[in-house]
Motif scaffolding. Structure first.
Motif, PDB file in Angstrom:
ATOM      1  N   TRP A 156      69.367  92.901  81.558  1.00  0.00           N
ATOM      2  CA  TRP A 156      68.067  92.242  81.371  1.00  0.00           C
ATOM      3  C   TRP A 156      67.963  91.001  82.230  1.00  0.00           C
ATOM      4  O   TRP A 156      68.959  90.489  82.735  1.00  0.00           O
ATOM      5  CB  TRP A 156      67.859  91.932  79.893  1.00  0.00           C
ATOM      6  N   ASN A 157      66.748  90.550  82.370  1.00  0.00           N
ATOM      7  CA  ASN A 157      66.510  89.313  83.117  1.00  0.00           C
ATOM      8  C   ASN A 157      66.400  88.182  82.110  1.00  0.00           C
ATOM      9  O   ASN A 157      65.903  88.379  80.998  1.00  0.00           O
ATOM     10  CB  ASN A 157      65.218  89.411  83.914  1.00  0.00           C
ATOM     11  N   LEU A 158      66.839  87.047  82.580  1.00  0.00           N
ATOM     12  CA  LEU A 158      66.805  85.927  81.634  1.00  0.00           C
ATOM     13  C   LEU A 158      66.692  84.610  82.374  1.00  0.00           C
ATOM     14  O   LEU A 158      66.809  84.581  83.617  1.00  0.00           O
ATOM     15  CB  LEU A 158      68.059  85.941  80.761  1.00  0.00           C
ATOM     16  N   PRO A 190      66.327  81.497  87.300  1.00  0.00           N
ATOM     17  CA  PRO A 190      66.225  82.884  86.849  1.00  0.00           C
ATOM     18  C   PRO A 190      67.542  83.597  87.063  1.00  0.00           C
ATOM     19  O   PRO A 190      68.265  83.303  88.016  1.00  0.00           O
ATOM     20  CB  PRO A 190      65.126  83.466  87.734  1.00  0.00           C
ATOM     21  N   GLY A 191      67.830  84.495  86.205  1.00  0.00           N
ATOM     22  CA  GLY A 191      69.086  85.215  86.339  1.00  0.00           C
ATOM     23  C   GLY A 191      68.942  86.622  85.836  1.00  0.00           C
ATOM     24  O   GLY A 191      67.888  87.030  85.308  1.00  0.00           O
ATOM     25  N   ARG A 192      70.014  87.368  86.017  1.00  0.00           N
ATOM     26  CA  ARG A 192      70.045  88.747  85.524  1.00  0.00           C
ATOM     27  C   ARG A 192      71.389  88.925  84.860  1.00  0.00           C
ATOM     28  O   ARG A 192      72.419  88.470  85.388  1.00  0.00           O
ATOM     29  CB  ARG A 192      69.868  89.718  86.677  1.00  0.00           C
ATOM     30  N   THR A 236      72.832  84.210  88.924  1.00  0.00           N
ATOM     31  CA  THR A 236      71.479  83.810  89.336  1.00  0.00           C
ATOM     32  C   THR A 236      70.962  84.917  90.259  1.00  0.00           C
ATOM     33  O   THR A 236      71.710  85.497  91.047  1.00  0.00           O
ATOM     34  CB  THR A 236      71.488  82.483  90.119  1.00  0.00           C
ATOM     35  N   ARG A 237      69.649  85.151  90.131  1.00  0.00           N
ATOM     36  CA  ARG A 237      69.119  86.243  90.952  1.00  0.00           C
ATOM     37  C   ARG A 237      68.317  85.697  92.139  1.00  0.00           C
ATOM     38  O   ARG A 237      67.442  86.381  92.682  1.00  0.00           O
ATOM     39  CB  ARG A 237      68.288  87.217  90.118  1.00  0.00           C
ATOM     40  N   GLU A 238      68.635  84.469  92.543  1.00  0.00           N
ATOM     41  CA  GLU A 238      67.879  83.911  93.679  1.00  0.00           C
ATOM     42  C   GLU A 238      68.078  84.746  94.935  1.00  0.00           C
ATOM     43  O   GLU A 238      67.137  85.045  95.675  1.00  0.00           O
ATOM     44  CB  GLU A 238      68.299  82.471  93.905  1.00  0.00           C
ATOM     45  N   ARG A 258      76.791  79.824  89.709  1.00  0.00           N
ATOM     46  CA  ARG A 258      75.962  80.974  90.095  1.00  0.00           C
ATOM     47  C   ARG A 258      76.273  82.160  89.196  1.00  0.00           C
ATOM     48  O   ARG A 258      75.431  82.991  88.965  1.00  0.00           O
ATOM     49  CB  ARG A 258      76.273  81.344  91.561  1.00  0.00           C
ATOM     50  N   ASP A 259      77.540  82.213  88.739  1.00  0.00           N
ATOM     51  CA  ASP A 259      77.940  83.348  87.912  1.00  0.00           C
ATOM     52  C   ASP A 259      78.420  82.815  86.550  1.00  0.00           C
ATOM     53  O   ASP A 259      79.041  81.762  86.481  1.00  0.00           O
ATOM     54  CB  ASP A 259      79.074  84.101  88.593  1.00  0.00           C
TER      55      ASP A 259
END
Lengths: 226, 463
Positions: free
Chosen positions: B116-118, B125-127, B157-159, B79-80
């Protein structure tokens, strides 16, 4: 029959007086409400013809005062006001009939006569006692089919007695109803009129004297059984 | 038709929609920004931890407390993530969770710190946050503090964030819809309640007709804004009722005045036809008197009607008012003498411009009343006053007259005696005199002077 006319127009008062007297009524006249009320309180009239717009005291208040004093004299309102509201107000104040000016003289006389009839609790236009028949409309009297000629005064007396047939009628009552204000109360006009009437009515007596009480018009009581 | 309620509804709805949409939108945006800020704060905290734990060891970079970090960034819980690039741009360190892949570096990575988002290597999706820092040298080796800057990127992850944001959007949408419903439901109701006094007043007013002029609007129950309207309407109703009452009385009086002589004529004629022998000389005199009475009545009514419709021909002439008064008095002198009336004149020379015929009619009416209604032995005073125009005061002593009678003096057919006892007076003289005075541009008023009780008529030419 004795009538009181309370009317402020002197000309109309005169004409009504003439017409009613000619029709065989004893008539008293008053020109304003106060005088009218005084006369109505102090005499026993058969019908009062009352104008509504009167000097000093208006007709409706005179009527209300009469009714308050428990005077049940029949009152015919004579007025120029002709709206339904005025008629209703007049009749509610205790009037028995309502005539709008200008009026037909014959109609007024017929209404006064109808009120006189009602004053004695009958709706029959003809009065009959045994074989005597009095027709107040035609002012004709018949006994056993034979016409009898009477003077105006005699006729009035007979009509009054006939209206109250079976009842003892006092001399005072006769004076009150047959003669207007001009008769001397101490005179024996009533007795002499009754005497004259008896003669004209023929042998079988219909008018009986009740000593100390007055007169009664009725069929001769059946002879007592032996 | 313009409607206050519709307009207010429209405008209130518009304004409240704008206000609610604005504040609700601002609240939503603030909450959203706060959520993202918290997410970024976590990223920053992680980046700070990593920068403090990164040490330069010779030419290499190494992480202290690698076990703990290894758990946090393990492959088991991807997740990280983090990755550290050396100054030459080559990846120097990366978390296990990246599984050997690279984090996509930010575009324009020249700046010091960037978020930024990536898309993460595992496709989720992540940030990410990137910072440049100088790794701390290993203490033991006592290396120089300064060294080449390295670049660290931390990503998560930006879930979780997306879920929270979606939840926030849902709440905002549902809340917004409920608010809109509340506004659309509430505004018309509030307006209806607020405008209820207006409605009930409109209803009361619509029920007022010619036969219910006695109705009044309940001023005390009304809100302050409507009170002046209700007050004025009530005033108007009082005046309307009075004038209706006056008209009603007038028509009743007119009926009486016209019908009585007709009744006299009719009964006289019928009596004479029914009993021709009862006809006396007085009958004809009565017929004539009735006819003349009606003639006078009709003449006066016509004059009054013409005067009120302003159809009177006024032909002003200059003349001495005092002389006209003396002339007009002449026919009454004898009657005044018979009734032992004291008459006093005070007539200085005053020139006026007036229609002599109309003025004479006015004076005739006033003198006629004065002579007939002054109690025997009473007093009549006629005084002329020249100040600023011409003012003629005709006063007489009175017996039975109340102050309440004065306003009714100029009503048609009014007489003190509601009874029409005196056949001489019709109750038309004073209204006629006032109409004539007005036609000439003069005024006529009545007043009751206290002790000694004098009825004063003032005929005035204000010009």
């Amino acid at each position: 029959m004795r009538i009181l006319v309370v009317e402020d127009s002197p000309r109309l008062q005169r004409t009504l007086g003439t017409a009613l007297r000619r029709s065989g009524y004893a008539v008293d006249l008053a020109g304003d409400g106060v005088e009218g009320l005084w006369l109505a309180e102090s005499h026993d009239y058969d019908v009062i013809v009352l104008d509504v717009m009167l000097p000093q005291r208006d007709g409706l208040s005179v009527l209300a005062e009469l009714r308050r004093l428990r005077k049940n004299t029949h009152v015919l309102l004579l007025t120029a006001r002709d709206t339904v509201a005025d008629r209703v107000q007049g009749l509610r104040a205790g009037a028995d009939d309502y005539v709008v000016k200008p009026f037909a003289l014959d109609e007024l006389l017929a209404r006064v006569e109808a009120l006189c009839r009602r004053a004695y609790g009958t709706k029959q236009p003809r009065l009959t006692v045994a074989d005597l028949e009095v027709d107040p409309q035609a002012r004709r009297v018949q006994r056993a089919g034979r016409a009898i000629e009477l003077t105006a005064r005699e006729y009035l007396l007979l009509e009054y007695l006939a209206r109250r047939r079976g009842h003892v009628v006092s001399r005072t009552e006769i004076e009150e109803h047959i003669y207007d204000g001009q008769v001397d109360p101490m005179s024996n006009v009533v007795d002499s009129a009754v005497c004259g009437l008896r003669k004209k009515l023929g042998p079988a007596p219909l008018i009986h004297t009740r000593r100390g009480l007055g007169y009664v018009l009725e069929e001769a009581p059946a002879p007592a059984p032996p | 038709m313009r409607s206050i309620r519709r307009r207010l509804t429209r405008e209130l709805l518009g304004v409240s929609l704008v206000l609610v949409a604005g504040s609700w939108g601002a609240f939503f945006l603030a909450a959203r920004a706060e959520l993202i800020e918290q997410f970024d704060a976590t990223l920053r905290a992680r980046a700070l931890t990593l920068t403090t734990l990164t040490v330069r060891e010779g030419g290499h970079l190494r992480l202290e407390a690698a076990d703990r970090l290894g758990r946090e960034f393990s492959m088991a819980r991807p997740r990280d993530f983090f990755e550290i690039w050396a100054s030459d741009g080559l990846a120097a360190l990366r978390s296990d969770s990246l599984g050997g892949a690279d984090l996509v570096p930010p575009r324009g990575s020249g700046s010091r710190r960037v978020v930024w988002n990536l898309e993460l290597s595992n496709g989720r999706p992540g940030r990410a946050l990137a910072v440049n820092f100088q790794p701390r040298p290993e203490k033991d080796q006592g290396g120089s503090a300064t060294g080449a800057e390295v670049r660290l990127a931390v990503a998560s992850t930006r879930e979780g964030l997306d879920e929270a944001l979606a939840e926030l959007e849902g709440i905002a949408a549902i809340g917004g819809i409920l608010l809109l419903l509340a506004i659309f439901w509430g505004v018309p109701r509030i307006l209806r309640r607020g405008l209820r006094p207006l409605d009930s007043m409109a209803e009361r007013v619509s029920l007022i007709g010619a036969d219910s002029l006695a109705a009044r609007l309940p001023v005390d129950e009304l809100p302050a804004e409507l009170r002046p309207i209700a007050d004025r309407l009530n005033d108007l109703l009082v005046r309307l009722e009075n004038s209706f009452e006056r008209e009603r009385r007038f028509s009743a009086d007119l009926a009486h005045e016209l019908r009585t002589p007709i009744a006299e004529l009719r009964s006289l004629a019928e009596c004479a036809l029914k009993w021709p022998e009862s006809r006396e000389a007085s009958t004809d005199r009565d017929v004539l008197a009735s006819a003349r009475h009606m003639e006078t009545l009709v003449t006066r009514l016509l004059a009054l009607a013409r005067g009120e419709q302003e159809q009177l021909q006024v032909q002003p002439v200059e003349f001495a008012l005092g002389d006209a008064v003396v002339d007009a008095w002449a026919p009454f002198a004898e009657r005044a003498g018979e009734r032992r009336l004291k008459v006093a004149f005070d007539l200085p020379a005053v020139e006026v411009s007036a229609d002599p015929f109309l003025l004479r009619s006015i004076l005739h009416n006033l003198f006629d009343n004065a002579v007939d209604y002054t109690p025997p032995g009473g007093e009549i005073r006629v005084a002329l006053d020249a100040g600023g125009g011409a003012r003629l005061r005709i006063s007489n002593t009175v017996a039975a007259l109340d102050a309440d009678d004065i306003p009714r003096f100029f009503d048609r057919f009014w007489r003190k005696e509601a009874a029409r006892s005196g056949q001489q007076h019709f109750g038309l003289g004073l209204p006629l005199a006032r109409t004539f005075a007005r036609a000439m541009g003069w005024s006529l008023s009545a007043d009751l002077a206290p002790l000694p009780r004098f009825l004063v008529f003032t005929l005035e030419n204000s010009r």
